[in-house]
Design a protein around this motif. Structure first.
Motif, PDB file in Angstrom:
ATOM      1  N   LEU A  11      -0.386 -35.524  12.527  1.00  0.00           N
ATOM      2  CA  LEU A  11       0.304 -34.354  13.050  1.00  0.00           C
ATOM      3  C   LEU A  11       1.976 -35.683  12.668  1.00  0.00           C
ATOM      4  CD1 LEU A  11       1.448 -31.529  12.771  1.00  0.00           C
ATOM      5  CD2 LEU A  11       2.308 -32.510  15.373  1.00  0.00           C
ATOM      6  N   VAL A  12       2.673 -35.197  11.032  1.00  0.00           N
ATOM      7  CA  VAL A  12       4.116 -35.815  10.231  1.00  0.00           C
ATOM      8  C   VAL A  12       5.243 -35.313  10.551  1.00  0.00           C
ATOM      9  CG1 VAL A  12       4.485 -37.597   8.334  1.00  0.00           C
ATOM     10  CG2 VAL A  12       1.764 -37.865   9.662  1.00  0.00           C
ATOM     11  N   ALA A  13       6.134 -35.020  10.550  1.00  0.00           N
ATOM     12  CA  ALA A  13       7.253 -34.142  10.407  1.00  0.00           C
ATOM     13  C   ALA A  13       8.768 -34.838  10.286  1.00  0.00           C
ATOM     14  CB  ALA A  13       7.553 -33.671  11.748  1.00  0.00           C
ATOM     15  N   HIS A  14       8.840 -35.235   8.809  1.00  0.00           N
ATOM     16  CA  HIS A  14       9.569 -35.452   8.386  1.00  0.00           C
ATOM     17  C   HIS A  14      10.712 -34.599   8.264  1.00  0.00           C
ATOM     18  CE1 HIS A  14       7.027 -37.387   5.799  1.00  0.00           C
ATOM     19  NE2 HIS A  14       6.190 -36.431   5.500  1.00  0.00           N
ATOM     20  N   LEU A  15      11.975 -35.347   8.918  1.00  0.00           N
ATOM     21  CA  LEU A  15      13.885 -34.629   8.953  1.00  0.00           C
ATOM     22  C   LEU A  15      14.728 -35.421   8.261  1.00  0.00           C
ATOM     23  CD1 LEU A  15      13.315 -35.283  12.510  1.00  0.00           C
ATOM     24  CD2 LEU A  15      12.319 -33.279  11.685  1.00  0.00           C
ATOM     25  N   ARG A  16      15.014 -34.821   7.966  1.00  0.00           N
ATOM     26  CA  ARG A  16      16.679 -34.959   7.311  1.00  0.00           C
ATOM     27  C   ARG A  16      18.245 -34.646   8.165  1.00  0.00           C
ATOM     28  NH1 ARG A  16      15.859 -32.669   2.306  1.00  0.00           N
ATOM     29  NH2 ARG A  16      15.033 -35.584   1.588  1.00  0.00           N
ATOM     30  N   HIS A  17      18.641 -35.231   8.250  1.00  0.00           N
ATOM     31  CA  HIS A  17      20.110 -34.760   8.327  1.00  0.00           C
ATOM     32  C   HIS A  17      21.131 -35.305   7.737  1.00  0.00           C
ATOM     33  CE1 HIS A  17      24.229 -35.469  10.703  1.00  0.00           C
ATOM     34  NE2 HIS A  17      23.225 -35.809  11.850  1.00  0.00           N
ATOM     35  N   ARG A  18      22.200 -33.784   7.918  1.00  0.00           N
ATOM     36  CA  ARG A  18      23.253 -33.441   6.834  1.00  0.00           C
ATOM     37  C   ARG A  18      23.823 -34.722   6.765  1.00  0.00           C
ATOM     38  NH1 ARG A  18      26.265 -30.081  11.556  1.00  0.00           N
ATOM     39  NH2 ARG A  18      26.878 -31.401  12.688  1.00  0.00           N
ATOM     40  N   ASP A  19      23.571 -35.399   6.599  1.00  0.00           N
ATOM     41  CA  ASP A  19      24.836 -36.800   5.960  1.00  0.00           C
ATOM     42  C   ASP A  19      23.551 -37.519   5.840  1.00  0.00           C
ATOM     43  OD1 ASP A  19      23.583 -38.470   8.211  1.00  0.00           O
ATOM     44  OD2 ASP A  19      24.691 -38.710   9.025  1.00  0.00           O
ATOM     45  N   GLY A  20      22.482 -37.493   5.353  1.00  0.00           N
ATOM     46  CA  GLY A  20      21.399 -37.954   3.687  1.00  0.00           C
ATOM     47  C   GLY A  20      20.968 -38.982   4.888  1.00  0.00           C
TER      48      GLY A  20
END
Length: 213
Positions: free
Chosen positions: A196-205
């Protein structure tokens, strides 16, 4: 239509899980609570109004439950992996129609529905029976009764941008997820080993990736 409700990081202790999350995401998890009778407790990281990260570990304040802990936390091979470091181990999907879904799939595949609560939060869940979840790639289904938990968790600024499930029998996994209304929510890939792989992104990039292996 079903959607991803939260992703789950497993740890041997909540302290281990909190340190791991802070090192990777730069966020201190919020206090969660105990799962009475299940032998686990958790901490939480908010990812907006509809999604969050759950950090889960065995609860030393509870006696060992008469059944295996959630998400295979008692499995010897997983415990060996968690000794190295906490990691992504599962995810949970939400549906507005849990009863029809379980009736259609049958409890032998969808699991029995259980009612749960903590404070003002109320929800119902169905966990696929062990060995029917394709190594935790078929998620438990949850239906919130009232507001979702994510609305009550401090927003970290992180968002789940993609969730991938890899398995040797990719077509069977696609079929199982489509039957739960998750055909567009999880990208399924063929792979020799389940992952299982989860990709995350923060609002600061900033970006981060969580994996189960």
């Amino acid at each position: 239509m079903a959607e991803i409700d939260h992703i789950v990081i497993g740890a041997l202790t909540l302290e281990d899980g909190a340190r791991y999350a802070e090192a990777l995401l730069g966020v201190k998890p919020s206090k969660g609570g105990a799962h009475a009778g299940l032998g686990t407790h958790n901490m939480l990281i908010g990812m907006g109004a509809n999604c969050y990260i759950e950090i889960i570990a065995p609860d030393p304040a509870q006696p060992a439950p008469p059944h295996p802990r959630l998400f295979d936390l008692d499995d010897a091979s997983l415990r060996n992996m968690l000794e190295a470091e906490p990691r992504l181990i599962a995810y949970v999907a939400s549906t507005p129609a849990l009863d029809p879904l379980v009736a259609r799939l049958g409890t032998s595949h969808a699991g029995e529905i259980a009612s749960m609560s903590r404070g003002d939060l109320r929800w119902r869940m169905a966990f696929p029976p062990q060995r029917q979840d394709m190594d935790n790639l078929i998620p438990p289904m949850i239906q919130w009764e009232g507001e979702r938990a994510a609305k009550h968790i401090r927003d970290s600024g992180w968002r789940l941008t993609a969730l991938e499930a890899e398995h040797p029998d990719a077509q069977a996994l696609r079929t199982a997820l489509a039957g739960r209304g998750l055909g567009d929510a999880v990208k399924v890939k063929q792979s020799p080993h389940p992952r299982l792989v989860a990709h995350l992104r923060h609002r600061d990039g900033r970006e981060a990736t969580l994996t189960s292996a």
